[in-house]
Design a protein around this motif. Structure first.
Motif, mmCIF file in Angstrom:
data_model
loop_
_atom_site.group_PDB
_atom_site.id
_atom_site.type_symbol
_atom_site.label_atom_id
_atom_site.label_comp_id
_atom_site.label_asym_id
_atom_site.label_seq_id
_atom_site.Cartn_x
_atom_site.Cartn_y
_atom_site.Cartn_z
ATOM 1 N N VAL A 121 -24.014 13.297 19.075
ATOM 2 C CA VAL A 121 -24.542 14.298 18.153
ATOM 3 C C VAL A 121 -26.007 13.958 17.900
ATOM 4 O O VAL A 121 -26.328 12.904 17.342
ATOM 5 N N SER A 122 -26.897 14.848 18.321
ATOM 6 C CA SER A 122 -28.335 14.640 18.164
ATOM 7 C C SER A 122 -28.709 14.604 16.689
ATOM 8 O O SER A 122 -28.394 15.526 15.932
ATOM 9 N N ASN A 123 -29.362 13.520 16.271
ATOM 10 C CA ASN A 123 -29.758 13.303 14.876
ATOM 11 C C ASN A 123 -28.599 13.504 13.900
ATOM 12 O O ASN A 123 -28.800 13.970 12.779
ATOM 13 N N GLY A 124 -27.417 13.120 14.321
ATOM 14 C CA GLY A 124 -26.233 13.259 13.476
ATOM 15 C C GLY A 124 -26.062 12.152 12.462
ATOM 16 O O GLY A 124 -25.211 12.242 11.578
ATOM 17 N N ILE A 125 -26.865 11.082 12.563
ATOM 18 C CA ILE A 125 -26.739 9.939 11.658
ATOM 19 C C ILE A 125 -28.031 9.759 10.869
ATOM 20 O O ILE A 125 -29.122 9.754 11.438
ATOM 21 N N THR A 126 -27.898 9.616 9.562
ATOM 22 C CA THR A 126 -29.018 9.238 8.701
ATOM 23 C C THR A 126 -28.565 8.016 7.908
ATOM 24 O O THR A 126 -27.451 7.975 7.399
ATOM 25 N N VAL A 127 -29.446 7.025 7.835
ATOM 26 C CA VAL A 127 -29.122 5.766 7.155
ATOM 27 C C VAL A 127 -30.002 5.637 5.916
ATOM 28 O O VAL A 127 -31.211 5.887 5.971
ATOM 29 N N TYR A 128 -29.363 5.271 4.808
ATOM 30 C CA TYR A 128 -30.061 5.089 3.541
ATOM 31 C C TYR A 128 -29.762 3.701 2.987
ATOM 32 O O TYR A 128 -28.767 3.086 3.330
ATOM 33 N N GLU A 129 -30.627 3.265 2.083
ATOM 34 C CA GLU A 129 -30.350 2.090 1.262
ATOM 35 C C GLU A 129 -30.066 2.585 -0.144
ATOM 36 O O GLU A 129 -30.825 3.401 -0.685
ATOM 37 N N GLY A 130 -28.965 2.120 -0.716
ATOM 38 C CA GLY A 130 -28.637 2.426 -2.098
ATOM 39 C C GLY A 130 -28.582 1.148 -2.904
ATOM 40 O O GLY A 130 -28.672 0.045 -2.358
ATOM 41 N N ASP A 131 -28.440 1.300 -4.210
ATOM 42 C CA ASP A 131 -28.347 0.142 -5.090
ATOM 43 C C ASP A 131 -27.390 0.474 -6.221
ATOM 44 O O ASP A 131 -27.485 1.569 -6.795
ATOM 45 N N ILE A 132 -26.493 -0.435 -6.537
ATOM 46 C CA ILE A 132 -25.478 -0.161 -7.552
ATOM 47 C C ILE A 132 -26.065 -0.051 -8.958
ATOM 48 O O ILE A 132 -25.368 0.378 -9.875
ATOM 49 N N THR A 133 -27.346 -0.398 -9.133
ATOM 50 C CA THR A 133 -27.959 -0.355 -10.463
ATOM 51 C C THR A 133 -28.620 0.981 -10.779
ATOM 52 O O THR A 133 -29.110 1.171 -11.888
ATOM 53 N N ASN A 134 -28.663 1.917 -9.809
ATOM 54 C CA ASN A 134 -29.284 3.216 -10.069
ATOM 55 C C ASN A 134 -28.657 4.280 -9.172
ATOM 56 O O ASN A 134 -27.756 3.989 -8.392
ATOM 57 N N SER A 135 -29.144 5.510 -9.273
ATOM 58 C CA SER A 135 -28.548 6.616 -8.516
ATOM 59 C C SER A 135 -29.499 7.171 -7.465
ATOM 60 O O SER A 135 -29.447 8.353 -7.139
ATOM 61 N N THR A 136 -30.367 6.335 -6.926
ATOM 62 C CA THR A 136 -31.297 6.794 -5.899
ATOM 63 C C THR A 136 -30.998 6.103 -4.568
ATOM 64 O O THR A 136 -30.417 5.017 -4.532
ATOM 65 N N THR A 137 -31.381 6.767 -3.492
ATOM 66 C CA THR A 137 -31.293 6.168 -2.163
ATOM 67 C C THR A 137 -32.641 6.328 -1.478
ATOM 68 O O THR A 137 -33.416 7.222 -1.801
ATOM 69 N N THR A 138 -32.899 5.462 -0.503
ATOM 70 C CA THR A 138 -34.136 5.501 0.268
ATOM 71 C C THR A 138 -33.771 5.591 1.739
ATOM 72 O O THR A 138 -32.977 4.792 2.234
ATOM 73 N N SER A 139 -34.360 6.561 2.433
ATOM 74 C CA SER A 139 -34.080 6.727 3.858
ATOM 75 C C SER A 139 -34.591 5.530 4.642
ATOM 76 O O SER A 139 -35.713 5.061 4.432
ATOM 77 N N LYS A 140 -33.763 5.022 5.561
ATOM 78 C CA LYS A 140 -34.118 3.868 6.387
ATOM 79 C C LYS A 140 -34.155 4.194 7.870
ATOM 80 O O LYS A 140 -34.533 3.353 8.683
ATOM 81 N N GLY A 141 -33.738 5.411 8.243
ATOM 82 C CA GLY A 141 -33.807 5.801 9.647
ATOM 83 C C GLY A 141 -32.753 6.837 9.985
ATOM 84 O O GLY A 141 -31.857 7.114 9.187
ATOM 85 N N ASN A 142 -32.896 7.419 11.154
ATOM 86 C CA ASN A 142 -31.907 8.386 11.624
ATOM 87 C C ASN A 142 -31.885 8.370 13.147
ATOM 88 O O ASN A 142 -32.788 7.851 13.789
ATOM 89 N N GLY A 143 -30.819 8.970 13.696
ATOM 90 C CA GLY A 143 -30.699 9.015 15.141
ATOM 91 C C GLY A 143 -29.393 9.635 15.574
ATOM 92 O O GLY A 143 -28.666 10.227 14.770
ATOM 93 N N ASN A 144 -29.101 9.477 16.838
ATOM 94 C CA ASN A 144 -27.916 10.069 17.452
ATOM 95 C C ASN A 144 -26.700 9.159 17.291
ATOM 96 O O ASN A 144 -26.837 7.943 17.160
ATOM 97 N N THR A 145 -25.513 9.770 17.371
ATOM 98 C CA THR A 145 -24.309 8.970 17.501
ATOM 99 C C THR A 145 -24.298 8.355 18.898
ATOM 100 O O THR A 145 -25.006 8.811 19.796
ATOM 101 N N ASN A 146 -23.513 7.325 19.083
ATOM 102 C CA ASN A 146 -23.357 6.633 20.378
ATOM 103 C C ASN A 146 -24.653 6.009 20.884
ATOM 104 O O ASN A 146 -24.806 5.765 22.080
ATOM 105 N N VAL A 147 -25.584 5.736 19.961
ATOM 106 C CA VAL A 147 -26.860 5.098 20.295
ATOM 107 C C VAL A 147 -27.172 4.090 19.191
ATOM 108 O O VAL A 147 -26.971 4.383 18.005
ATOM 109 N N LEU A 148 -27.700 2.924 19.556
ATOM 110 C CA LEU A 148 -28.097 1.933 18.561
ATOM 111 C C LEU A 148 -29.350 2.436 17.845
ATOM 112 O O LEU A 148 -30.373 2.697 18.484
ATOM 113 N N ILE A 149 -29.259 2.580 16.529
ATOM 114 C CA ILE A 149 -30.365 3.106 15.724
ATOM 115 C C ILE A 149 -31.071 1.938 15.042
ATOM 116 O O ILE A 149 -30.462 1.192 14.277
ATOM 117 N N ASP A 150 -32.360 1.784 15.335
ATOM 118 C CA ASP A 150 -33.180 0.748 14.716
ATOM 119 C C ASP A 150 -33.623 1.276 13.353
ATOM 120 O O ASP A 150 -34.352 2.261 13.276
#
Length: 166
Positions: free
Chosen positions: A102-131
């Motif tokens: 799936v092209s650009n089917g994955i988005t990775v975020y960082e979350g923190d249990i102390t708040n309700s915000t996330t920060t994008s850390k990268g995105n990419g395809n399924t079946n591919v190693l995403i840096d």
């Protein structure tokens, strides 16, 4: 050389096994989850939290193949896996196995249990190693892996988060 001890053991410094520090001098255990210091496993069941709900709608992930995968029958519904990063480690990559790429089917975020915000850390395809942008564990932060299916037949089979010692 073999050491056999009965009772408590005390040490004043780090403990090493096969030249790898496993307990720091301050007592912090330095092995990863499930004693794996290279990756955190993502099972199909980790991808059951959805951001879509309509009364009577079947938008949540559904188990397939006796647990070998999950599908999301509504392509507008995203599903999420969330995993804590063990202290002493840094998350560096994400891989999600899917029945189709799936092209650009994955988005990775960082979350923190102390708040309700996330920060994008990268995105990419399924079946591919995403840096991803490296995420150093703080004891309260975690990785969010978001999957946006392209078709109702996309079957998530699991994946992993690559970790390295910080």
């Amino acid at each position: 050389m073999e050491l056999t001890v009965q009772g408590d053991i005390s040490a004043s410094g780090a403990i090493y096994v096969n030249n790898i520090e496993v307990i720091s001098g301050s007592g912090q255990i330095l092995s990863g989850p499930n004693n794996d210091d290279t990756q955190i496993a993502l099972t199909p069941a980790d991808f059951v939290t959805s951001d879509w709900y309509a009364r009577g709608d079947q938008s949540t992930a559904q188990v397939q193949d006796n647990g070998a995968g999950v599908v999301v029958p509504v392509t507008g519904a995203n599903v999420y896996a969330m995993k804590m990063i063990p202290k002493g480690f840094t998350a560096t990559h994400v891989y999600v196995y899917n029945s189709a790429t799936v092209s650009n089917g994955i988005t990775v975020y960082e979350g923190d249990i102390t708040n309700s915000t996330t920060t994008s850390k990268g995105n990419g395809n399924t079946n591919v190693l995403i840096d991803i942008t490296d995420v150093v564990a703080t004891g309260t932060n975690y990785i969010v892996v978001k999957f946006n299916p392209a078709a109702a037949t996309d079957e998530i089979r699991g994946g992993y988060i690559t970790i390295t010692r910080s």
